[in-house]
Write a protein that holds these residues in place. Structure first.
Motif, PDB file in Angstrom:
ATOM      1  N   SER A  98       0.843  -1.198   0.000  1.00 40.24           N
ATOM      2  CA  SER A  98       0.000   0.000   0.000  1.00 40.24           C
ATOM      3  C   SER A  98       0.879   1.249   0.000  1.00 40.24           C
ATOM      4  O   SER A  98       2.030   1.224   0.430  1.00 40.24           O
ATOM      5  CB  SER A  98      -0.914   0.002   1.224  1.00 40.24           C
ATOM      6  OG  SER A  98      -0.153   0.065   2.412  1.00 40.24           O
ATOM      7  N   MET A  99       0.328   2.368  -0.480  1.00 38.56           N
ATOM      8  CA  MET A  99       0.993   3.658  -0.380  1.00 38.56           C
ATOM      9  C   MET A  99       0.733   4.204   1.020  1.00 38.56           C
ATOM     10  O   MET A  99      -0.414   4.201   1.480  1.00 38.56           O
ATOM     11  CB  MET A  99       0.464   4.615  -1.448  1.00 38.56           C
ATOM     12  CG  MET A  99       1.221   5.934  -1.520  1.00 38.56           C
ATOM     13  SD  MET A  99       0.530   7.047  -2.792  1.00 38.56           S
ATOM     14  CE  MET A  99       0.884   6.113  -4.281  1.00 38.56           C
ATOM     15  N   GLN A 100       1.782   4.685   1.699  1.00 34.92           N
ATOM     16  CA  GLN A 100       1.619   5.033   3.105  1.00 34.92           C
ATOM     17  C   GLN A 100       2.645   6.054   3.566  1.00 34.92           C
ATOM     18  O   GLN A 100       3.655   6.291   2.902  1.00 34.92           O
ATOM     19  CB  GLN A 100       1.722   3.777   3.967  1.00 34.92           C
ATOM     20  CG  GLN A 100       3.025   3.022   3.799  1.00 34.92           C
ATOM     21  CD  GLN A 100       3.000   1.660   4.477  1.00 34.92           C
ATOM     22  OE1 GLN A 100       3.668   1.445   5.480  1.00 34.92           O
ATOM     23  NE2 GLN A 100       2.209   0.731   3.912  1.00 34.92           N
ATOM     24  N   ALA A 101       2.368   6.627   4.728  1.00 36.30           N
ATOM     25  CA  ALA A 101       3.298   7.510   5.425  1.00 36.30           C
ATOM     26  C   ALA A 101       3.176   7.213   6.915  1.00 36.30           C
ATOM     27  O   ALA A 101       2.197   6.631   7.374  1.00 36.30           O
ATOM     28  CB  ALA A 101       2.983   8.977   5.137  1.00 36.30           C
ATOM     29  N   HIS A 102       4.195   7.642   7.671  1.00 33.95           N
ATOM     30  CA  HIS A 102       4.215   7.396   9.105  1.00 33.95           C
ATOM     31  C   HIS A 102       4.348   8.718   9.863  1.00 33.95           C
ATOM     32  O   HIS A 102       4.971   9.662   9.373  1.00 33.95           O
ATOM     33  CB  HIS A 102       5.364   6.460   9.464  1.00 33.95           C
ATOM     34  CG  HIS A 102       5.357   5.193   8.680  1.00 33.95           C
ATOM     35  ND1 HIS A 102       4.338   4.273   8.752  1.00 33.95           N
ATOM     36  CD2 HIS A 102       6.241   4.679   7.783  1.00 33.95           C
ATOM     37  CE1 HIS A 102       4.593   3.259   7.955  1.00 33.95           C
ATOM     38  NE2 HIS A 102       5.739   3.490   7.343  1.00 33.95           N
ATOM     39  N   PRO A 103       3.805   8.794  11.068  1.00 32.22           N
ATOM     40  CA  PRO A 103       3.800  10.054  11.812  1.00 32.22           C
ATOM     41  C   PRO A 103       5.127  10.332  12.519  1.00 32.22           C
ATOM     42  O   PRO A 103       5.934   9.419  12.750  1.00 32.22           O
ATOM     43  CB  PRO A 103       2.691   9.832  12.840  1.00 32.22           C
ATOM     44  CG  PRO A 103       2.744   8.354  13.105  1.00 32.22           C
ATOM     45  CD  PRO A 103       3.078   7.727  11.767  1.00 32.22           C
ATOM     46  N   THR A 133       4.217   6.140  19.365  1.00 34.35           N
ATOM     47  CA  THR A 133       5.597   6.334  18.937  1.00 34.35           C
ATOM     48  C   THR A 133       5.712   6.552  17.431  1.00 34.35           C
ATOM     49  O   THR A 133       4.850   6.159  16.659  1.00 34.35           O
ATOM     50  CB  THR A 133       6.459   5.119  19.344  1.00 34.35           C
ATOM     51  OG1 THR A 133       5.857   3.931  18.838  1.00 34.35           O
ATOM     52  CG2 THR A 133       6.552   5.010  20.856  1.00 34.35           C
ATOM     53  N   ALA A 134       6.816   7.166  17.039  1.00 33.37           N
ATOM     54  CA  ALA A 134       7.098   7.412  15.627  1.00 33.37           C
ATOM     55  C   ALA A 134       7.487   6.102  14.939  1.00 33.37           C
ATOM     56  O   ALA A 134       7.784   5.099  15.595  1.00 33.37           O
ATOM     57  CB  ALA A 134       8.233   8.417  15.489  1.00 33.37           C
ATOM     58  N   LYS A 135       7.494   6.133  13.591  1.00 27.18           N
ATOM     59  CA  LYS A 135       7.865   4.932  12.844  1.00 27.18           C
ATOM     60  C   LYS A 135       8.744   5.283  11.637  1.00 27.18           C
ATOM     61  O   LYS A 135       8.385   5.022  10.490  1.00 27.18           O
ATOM     62  CB  LYS A 135       6.614   4.176  12.385  1.00 27.18           C
ATOM     63  CG  LYS A 135       6.920   2.771  11.860  1.00 27.18           C
ATOM     64  CD  LYS A 135       5.668   2.099  11.327  1.00 27.18           C
ATOM     65  CE  LYS A 135       5.999   0.727  10.752  1.00 27.18           C
ATOM     66  NZ  LYS A 135       4.833   0.080  10.130  1.00 27.18           N
ATOM     67  N   PRO A 136       9.923   5.870  11.875  1.00 26.78           N
ATOM     68  CA  PRO A 136      10.857   6.031  10.753  1.00 26.78           C
ATOM     69  C   PRO A 136      11.349   4.665  10.320  1.00 26.78           C
ATOM     70  O   PRO A 136      11.311   3.693  11.085  1.00 26.78           O
ATOM     71  CB  PRO A 136      11.991   6.865  11.373  1.00 26.78           C
ATOM     72  CG  PRO A 136      11.960   6.507  12.831  1.00 26.78           C
ATOM     73  CD  PRO A 136      10.500   6.304  13.162  1.00 26.78           C
ATOM     74  N   ASN A 282       2.180   2.407  13.656  1.00 24.15           N
ATOM     75  CA  ASN A 282       1.425   3.570  13.195  1.00 24.15           C
ATOM     76  C   ASN A 282       1.610   3.785  11.689  1.00 24.15           C
ATOM     77  O   ASN A 282       2.705   4.098  11.232  1.00 24.15           O
ATOM     78  CB  ASN A 282       1.856   4.823  13.953  1.00 24.15           C
ATOM     79  CG  ASN A 282       1.471   4.765  15.413  1.00 24.15           C
ATOM     80  OD1 ASN A 282       0.409   4.243  15.752  1.00 24.15           O
ATOM     81  ND2 ASN A 282       2.315   5.297  16.284  1.00 24.15           N
ATOM     82  N   ILE A 283       0.521   3.611  10.934  1.00 20.95           N
ATOM     83  CA  ILE A 283       0.539   3.753   9.473  1.00 20.95           C
ATOM     84  C   ILE A 283      -0.654   4.583   9.037  1.00 20.95           C
ATOM     85  O   ILE A 283      -1.787   4.304   9.434  1.00 20.95           O
ATOM     86  CB  ILE A 283       0.469   2.379   8.773  1.00 20.95           C
ATOM     87  CG1 ILE A 283       1.668   1.510   9.157  1.00 20.95           C
ATOM     88  CG2 ILE A 283       0.409   2.540   7.261  1.00 20.95           C
ATOM     89  CD1 ILE A 283       1.581   0.096   8.615  1.00 20.95           C
ATOM     90  N   VAL A 302       1.446  13.830   6.068  1.00 24.22           N
ATOM     91  CA  VAL A 302       2.325  13.794   4.895  1.00 24.22           C
ATOM     92  C   VAL A 302       3.181  15.053   4.803  1.00 24.22           C
ATOM     93  O   VAL A 302       2.710  16.176   4.987  1.00 24.22           O
ATOM     94  CB  VAL A 302       1.494  13.620   3.604  1.00 24.22           C
ATOM     95  CG1 VAL A 302       2.371  13.839   2.368  1.00 24.22           C
ATOM     96  CG2 VAL A 302       0.890  12.232   3.556  1.00 24.22           C
ATOM     97  N   ASP A 303       4.460  14.841   4.521  1.00 28.01           N
ATOM     98  CA  ASP A 303       5.419  15.920   4.300  1.00 28.01           C
ATOM     99  C   ASP A 303       5.496  16.175   2.790  1.00 28.01           C
ATOM    100  O   ASP A 303       5.886  15.289   2.025  1.00 28.01           O
ATOM    101  CB  ASP A 303       6.779  15.502   4.852  1.00 28.01           C
ATOM    102  CG  ASP A 303       7.852  16.563   4.665  1.00 28.01           C
ATOM    103  OD1 ASP A 303       7.570  17.624   4.064  1.00 28.01           O
ATOM    104  OD2 ASP A 303       8.991  16.324   5.100  1.00 28.01           O
TER     105      ASP A 303
END
Length: 410
Positions: A98-103, A133-136, A282-283, A302-303
């Motif tokens: 899937s297309m996604q971003a993380h916070p 928590t973040a998800k880099p 987190n997604i 999204v950035d």
């Protein structure tokens, strides 16, 4: 001193390969079902397991929770609340994800608190923030690896849109041409992701037909158009197909990596890779999936910064090649020996480590003489209480090992 082989969980997502992970682990090929990810770490959903000296198998999660300082080190345990902050994976993508971003950490904490207050169950399908928590993440190619990641420089995207321009697409091209910056990208992305389904059903066939013609003509953006056609075939009525036109199309060679910080919109297309990420679920999904898509929340995360996506091949540090990021949760290094190189390597760290062998074999030797042989597809857990180990290459073939540590490890 303890050197422990890990037994790791395989995640059978539909987009996975039936050959890559079984072949890596020495199991029959093909597998009965797709196998997408091999998880190494202490994620609550599928923690690795370790067989103790008493013959009893325990989860790495239980070991960490029982002795966070001994397993993680005092600094890591204090910073991350007694939790292993990273998860290491083998990722085997036969089909696009899937297309996604993380916070970011702040967005995750705020979103988690908000959803907790609203009483949304953590396993609910519409839950965006099951943890605070973040998800880099960072993905390093083992084979040729294809991905979309980060917004392309707007003028290049305008050139792409003009190369496949149709009557229906022209008015959107003008939006970005008149404002070729991150604000223009935000406006166009927001317009596309919120288009009524009836409008999408008119526009997408036009765009796909134009992509077919561009590929036939061997146009400048043929690779991008092939990707759009692949996504359009799998998701014929999805706004994510249009949004994919805005992202950098990348082909990573083995050893090359990209780092995906908070807000980076991305989509893995095909290939095998080692992935290291913060230990979070987190997604925020953009599309190309039957799963929950929360457009307002996605737009908050999204950035829309744009430009070429940086590709790393590892900064040399002796025999290590280190992939540098600003993520405090993790650091990934690659260690390699050619077939005619057999010098030993001393590896030390103030925090927890996982070593993963992806080629050849080696012996991991503790300073008290305890040792374990690490073959292809195997991984070993090294707690922070272990001051150092020696890596001794075996055999006469090339050897490759990936080393995962917490970002604070030195």
């Amino acid at each position: 001193m303890t050197v422990e082989l890990l037994r790791n969980a395989v995640r059978p997502y539909a987009w996975g390969s039936r050959t890559t992970i079984p072949e890596l682990l020495g199991r029959p090929v093909p597998a009965p079902h797709p196998e997408a990810e091999l998880w190494m770490g202490a994620h609550p959903g599928d923690p690795s397991r370790i067989e103790g000296p008493d013959g009893i198998e325990r989860s790495l999660l239980d070991l960490v929770e029982a002795d966070p300082v001994g397993q993680l080190g005092e600094q890591c345990a204090e910073r991350w609340g007694g939790r292993l902050p990273f998860l290491l994976k083998i990722l085997a993508a036969e089909e696009p994800l899937s297309m996604q971003a993380h916070p970011s950490a702040e967005q995750a904490a705020e979103g988690h608190a908000r959803e907790e207050q609203a009483g949304i169950p953590r396993d609910a399908p519409n839950r965006n923030y099951p943890d605070p928590t973040a998800k880099p993440e960072l993905v390093c190619a083992l084979t040729e690896f294809h991905a979309l990641a980060g917004f392309r420089e707007p003028n290049r995207t305008v050139a792409l849109l003009k190369a496949i321009e149709t009557p229906g697409l022209a008015r959107f091209t003008v939006l970005l041409e008149e404002q070729p910056d991150s604000d223009g990208l935000r406006a166009l992305f927001t317009t596309w992701i919120t288009l009524p389904q009836a409008s999408l059903d008119e526009l997408l066939p036009e765009v796909l037909e134009a992509c077919v013609q561009h590929v036939r003509d061997h146009g400048e953006f043929a690779a991008e158009c092939r990707t759009i056609l692949e996504l359009g075939e799998a998701h014929p009525r999805d706004a994510g197909v249009l949004c994919a036109l805005l992202l950098n199309r990348l082909t990573l060679r083995a050893g090359e990596a990209i780092y995906l910080p908070a807000g980076n919109l991305h989509l893995y297309l095909h290939g095998t890779a080692v992935e290291i990420l913060a230990n979070s679920d987190n997604i925020l999904r953009c599309g190309l999936t039957p799963k929950h898509v929360d457009v307002p929340e996605l737009l908050r995360v999204v950035d829309f910064g744009c430009g070429e996506m940086p590709v790393q091949d590892g900064t040399p540090d002796g025999r290590l090649a280190v992939y540098h990021t600003d993520a405090p949760e993790f650091e990934l290094s690659r260690i390699e020996w050619a077939a005619d190189e057999r010098d030993e390597l001393l590896v030390h760290c103030t925090g927890p480590q996982i070593l993963l062998c992806t080629a050849g074999a080696l012996r991991v030797i503790a300073d008290d003489g305890e040792q374990v042989e690490l073959g292809r597809g195997q991984s070993v857990w090294l707690p922070a209480s272990d001051p150092a180990v020696r890596l001794k290459p075996l055999g006469d073939t090339p050897i490759q090992v990936f080393r995962a540590t917490a970002g604070t490890c030195s």
